[in-house]
Design a protein around this motif. Sequence first.
Motif, mmCIF file in Angstrom:
data_model
loop_
_atom_site.group_PDB
_atom_site.id
_atom_site.type_symbol
_atom_site.label_atom_id
_atom_site.label_comp_id
_atom_site.label_asym_id
_atom_site.label_seq_id
_atom_site.Cartn_x
_atom_site.Cartn_y
_atom_site.Cartn_z
ATOM 1 N N THR A 55 0.835 -1.196 0.000
ATOM 2 C CA THR A 55 0.000 0.000 0.000
ATOM 3 C C THR A 55 0.873 1.250 0.000
ATOM 4 O OG1 THR A 55 -0.118 0.225 2.403
ATOM 5 C CG2 THR A 55 -1.742 -1.245 1.345
ATOM 6 N N PHE A 56 0.233 2.396 -0.296
ATOM 7 C CA PHE A 56 0.971 3.661 -0.255
ATOM 8 C C PHE A 56 1.458 3.958 1.159
ATOM 9 C CE2 PHE A 56 -0.994 4.070 -4.348
ATOM 10 C CZ PHE A 56 -0.111 4.859 -5.084
ATOM 11 N N ASP A 57 0.694 3.560 2.168
ATOM 12 C CA ASP A 57 1.128 3.749 3.551
ATOM 13 C C ASP A 57 2.411 2.985 3.851
ATOM 14 O OD1 ASP A 57 -0.737 5.533 4.527
ATOM 15 O OD2 ASP A 57 -2.140 3.969 5.191
ATOM 16 N N GLU A 58 2.627 1.889 3.143
ATOM 17 C CA GLU A 58 3.773 1.021 3.410
ATOM 18 C C GLU A 58 5.016 1.372 2.609
ATOM 19 O OE1 GLU A 58 1.033 -2.911 4.477
ATOM 20 O OE2 GLU A 58 1.798 -2.591 2.442
ATOM 21 N N LEU A 59 4.940 2.422 1.793
ATOM 22 C CA LEU A 59 6.133 2.850 1.061
ATOM 23 C C LEU A 59 7.151 3.382 2.063
ATOM 24 C CD1 LEU A 59 4.635 4.665 -2.070
ATOM 25 C CD2 LEU A 59 5.714 2.424 -1.969
ATOM 26 N N SER A 60 8.267 2.707 2.158
ATOM 27 C CA SER A 60 9.238 3.048 3.203
ATOM 28 C C SER A 60 10.331 3.991 2.722
ATOM 29 C CB SER A 60 9.889 1.761 3.736
ATOM 30 O OG SER A 60 10.527 1.054 2.686
ATOM 31 N N PHE A 61 10.350 4.286 1.428
ATOM 32 C CA PHE A 61 11.375 5.202 0.917
ATOM 33 C C PHE A 61 10.761 6.581 0.733
ATOM 34 C CE2 PHE A 61 9.397 3.002 -2.621
ATOM 35 C CZ PHE A 61 9.055 4.023 -3.496
ATOM 36 N N GLY A 62 11.604 7.622 0.885
ATOM 37 C CA GLY A 62 11.115 8.990 0.791
ATOM 38 C C GLY A 62 10.703 9.365 -0.615
ATOM 39 N N GLY A 63 11.614 9.189 -1.534
ATOM 40 C CA GLY A 63 11.318 9.506 -2.918
ATOM 41 C C GLY A 63 11.235 10.996 -3.169
ATOM 42 N N SER A 64 10.975 11.329 -4.418
ATOM 43 C CA SER A 64 10.881 12.737 -4.799
ATOM 44 C C SER A 64 9.476 13.257 -4.533
ATOM 45 C CB SER A 64 11.223 12.898 -6.279
ATOM 46 O OG SER A 64 10.319 12.146 -7.060
ATOM 47 N N ASN A 65 9.314 14.564 -4.642
ATOM 48 C CA ASN A 65 8.017 15.181 -4.396
ATOM 49 C C ASN A 65 7.243 15.439 -5.675
ATOM 50 O OD1 ASN A 65 8.256 15.366 -1.551
ATOM 51 N ND2 ASN A 65 9.628 17.143 -1.797
ATOM 52 N N ASP A 66 7.752 14.917 -6.819
ATOM 53 C CA ASP A 66 7.107 15.234 -8.082
ATOM 54 C C ASP A 66 6.285 14.076 -8.630
ATOM 55 O OD1 ASP A 66 9.236 13.640 -8.664
ATOM 56 O OD2 ASP A 66 10.042 14.882 -10.291
ATOM 57 N N SER A 67 5.855 13.162 -7.732
ATOM 58 C CA SER A 67 4.956 12.086 -8.151
ATOM 59 C C SER A 67 3.527 12.472 -7.803
ATOM 60 C CB SER A 67 5.314 10.760 -7.468
ATOM 61 O OG SER A 67 4.282 9.808 -7.700
ATOM 62 N N LEU A 68 2.771 12.870 -8.801
ATOM 63 C CA LEU A 68 1.372 13.220 -8.587
ATOM 64 C C LEU A 68 0.586 12.005 -8.111
ATOM 65 C CD1 LEU A 68 -0.821 15.421 -8.841
ATOM 66 C CD2 LEU A 68 -1.194 14.626 -11.197
ATOM 67 N N VAL A 69 0.942 10.841 -8.609
ATOM 68 C CA VAL A 69 0.246 9.614 -8.213
ATOM 69 C C VAL A 69 0.361 9.414 -6.708
ATOM 70 C CG1 VAL A 69 0.199 7.096 -8.452
ATOM 71 C CG2 VAL A 69 0.599 8.547 -10.462
ATOM 72 N N ARG A 70 1.564 9.596 -6.188
ATOM 73 C CA ARG A 70 1.771 9.378 -4.758
ATOM 74 C C ARG A 70 1.022 10.408 -3.928
ATOM 75 N NH1 ARG A 70 7.596 7.852 -1.971
ATOM 76 N NH2 ARG A 70 6.749 7.283 0.075
ATOM 77 N N ARG A 71 0.946 11.625 -4.417
ATOM 78 C CA ARG A 71 0.268 12.683 -3.666
ATOM 79 C C ARG A 71 -1.256 12.499 -3.656
ATOM 80 N NH1 ARG A 71 2.818 18.536 -3.704
ATOM 81 N NH2 ARG A 71 5.022 18.051 -3.408
ATOM 82 N N MET A 72 -1.793 11.951 -4.731
ATOM 83 C CA MET A 72 -3.238 11.912 -4.865
ATOM 84 C C MET A 72 -3.873 10.617 -4.357
ATOM 85 S SD MET A 72 -4.030 13.830 -8.507
ATOM 86 C CE MET A 72 -5.790 13.780 -8.178
ATOM 87 N N HIS A 73 -3.097 9.566 -4.202
ATOM 88 C CA HIS A 73 -3.675 8.320 -3.711
ATOM 89 C C HIS A 73 -3.835 8.346 -2.194
ATOM 90 C CE1 HIS A 73 -3.205 6.458 -7.655
ATOM 91 N NE2 HIS A 73 -3.918 5.452 -7.198
ATOM 92 N N HIS A 74 -4.811 7.606 -1.708
ATOM 93 C CA HIS A 74 -5.004 7.444 -0.275
ATOM 94 C C HIS A 74 -4.049 6.382 0.252
ATOM 95 C CE1 HIS A 74 -8.505 10.000 -0.474
ATOM 96 N NE2 HIS A 74 -9.023 9.235 -1.430
ATOM 97 N N GLY A 75 -3.704 6.487 1.517
ATOM 98 C CA GLY A 75 -2.721 5.591 2.114
ATOM 99 C C GLY A 75 -3.016 4.119 1.971
ATOM 100 N N PRO A 76 -4.280 3.673 2.182
ATOM 101 C CA PRO A 76 -4.569 2.236 2.075
ATOM 102 C C PRO A 76 -4.639 1.716 0.640
ATOM 103 C CG PRO A 76 -6.154 3.382 3.504
ATOM 104 C CD PRO A 76 -5.414 4.416 2.754
ATOM 105 N N ASP A 77 -4.592 2.615 -0.359
ATOM 106 C CA ASP A 77 -4.647 2.163 -1.755
ATOM 107 C C ASP A 77 -3.421 1.317 -2.081
ATOM 108 O OD1 ASP A 77 -6.981 3.580 -2.073
ATOM 109 O OD2 ASP A 77 -6.039 5.294 -3.072
ATOM 110 N N PHE A 78 -3.577 0.425 -3.028
ATOM 111 C CA PHE A 78 -2.490 -0.489 -3.371
ATOM 112 C C PHE A 78 -1.564 0.110 -4.418
ATOM 113 C CE2 PHE A 78 -5.734 -3.689 -2.016
ATOM 114 C CZ PHE A 78 -5.037 -4.151 -0.909
ATOM 115 N N VAL A 79 -0.282 0.095 -4.096
ATOM 116 C CA VAL A 79 0.749 0.385 -5.088
ATOM 117 C C VAL A 79 0.968 -0.872 -5.934
ATOM 118 C CG1 VAL A 79 3.122 1.177 -5.445
ATOM 119 C CG2 VAL A 79 1.862 1.906 -3.412
#
Length: 404
Positions: free
Chosen positions: A129-153
């Motif tokens: 899930t997005f909540d379980e993403l353990s890496f910081g990553g960049s701030n330019d992923s619109l997908v990451r910003r717009m998905h809810h935490g429990p949604d599946f990556v």
Amino acid sequence: MTSESGPFGANSEVGRLRTVILHRPGDELRRLTPRNNDQLLFDGLPWVDRAQEEHDRFAEVLGERGVEVLLLADLLTETLRHSGAARVQGIAAAVDPRRLGHTLADELSVHLRSLPADELAGILMAGLTFDELSFGGSNDSLVRRMHHGPDFVIEPLPNLLFTRDSSFWIGDRVAITSLALPARVRETSLTDLIYAFHPRFLGARRAYESHTAPVEGGDVLLLAPGVVAVGVGERTTPAGAEALARSLFDDDLAHTVLAVPIAQERASMHLDTVCTMVDRDAVVMYPNIQNTLSAFTIHREDKGVSIKGANGFIEAAADAMGIDKLRVIDTGLDAVTAEREQWDDGNNTLALAPGVVIAYERNVETNARLEASGIEVLRISGSELGSGRGGPRCMSCPVLRDPL
């Protein structure tokens, strides 16, 4: 039936079972919720701890009868530990740039490549899930910003429990199937990794591989050496059945294929939900279809194939198998009991040898009729395992059977 790394193969449903692949229920089942269980093809939310207990007993019964049990999670972990190419392919199949965008997909792929084999295997099976993403990553992923935490990556694969569907053995070759529904498509990528890269299967030869026309292992019954029945319905298409038949003929793995139309509905999603072999000349069958089930007989010819029918399945099967009559053990004369026990996978038995099967204990009438017909029934509990609509045959991929 041997290869560089050991024996495997099968030419029937009932030859003595020697080695089988199971998948012990895991965290992928804990992903099921009332919001997603229909989409992920479960009729309810299983009590996972109890499902694991039931599955452990299933494996114990197999072991007590001398069957070697290989667990899919162990095979996958060992494959990922052994092969860098397997890691790359497994990650590529799970990470979809079209859904995640290239920025997040690239960051996620890099992260997954850094994980130990057991952690990576867990994610490939149970999802992320997005909540379980353990890496910081960049701030330019619109997908990451717009998905809810429990949604599946990465989507979970709760139907891995049913190892029959993504591959099956015929002769000394393994067939990798093409699963029809979106919730199950990625399962074959994990099966493919195991057969391609695990040391146990190095040198294993492939039979049928389809990337277009769906064929699922639950629809494929090895009625006798050289004779294969293929259910055509909700999961396996006519094009898939025809492609499988021609492939088996080309590889000299079969001389006759019976294409068997079945109702395109949840209760009869596969042929093995209404009919399975329990002895060399006997099937257990849902009585409501006994007189209506038909088959197109596809024969190998010198210059191609011939297709005859449709004729009654029982007669067509007996003719193809070279026997006078196919014995049919039905699930009872009471229509309500028969329908209930078919829904609870009473017809979905796993043969360990001619006349010896594993079945769910809850199907009391079906099991009694099997025993009255001389079949030994080894009963297991399936109150939680059955929530995905699958019985002992669905939950097992025979890797090695003694030839008939």
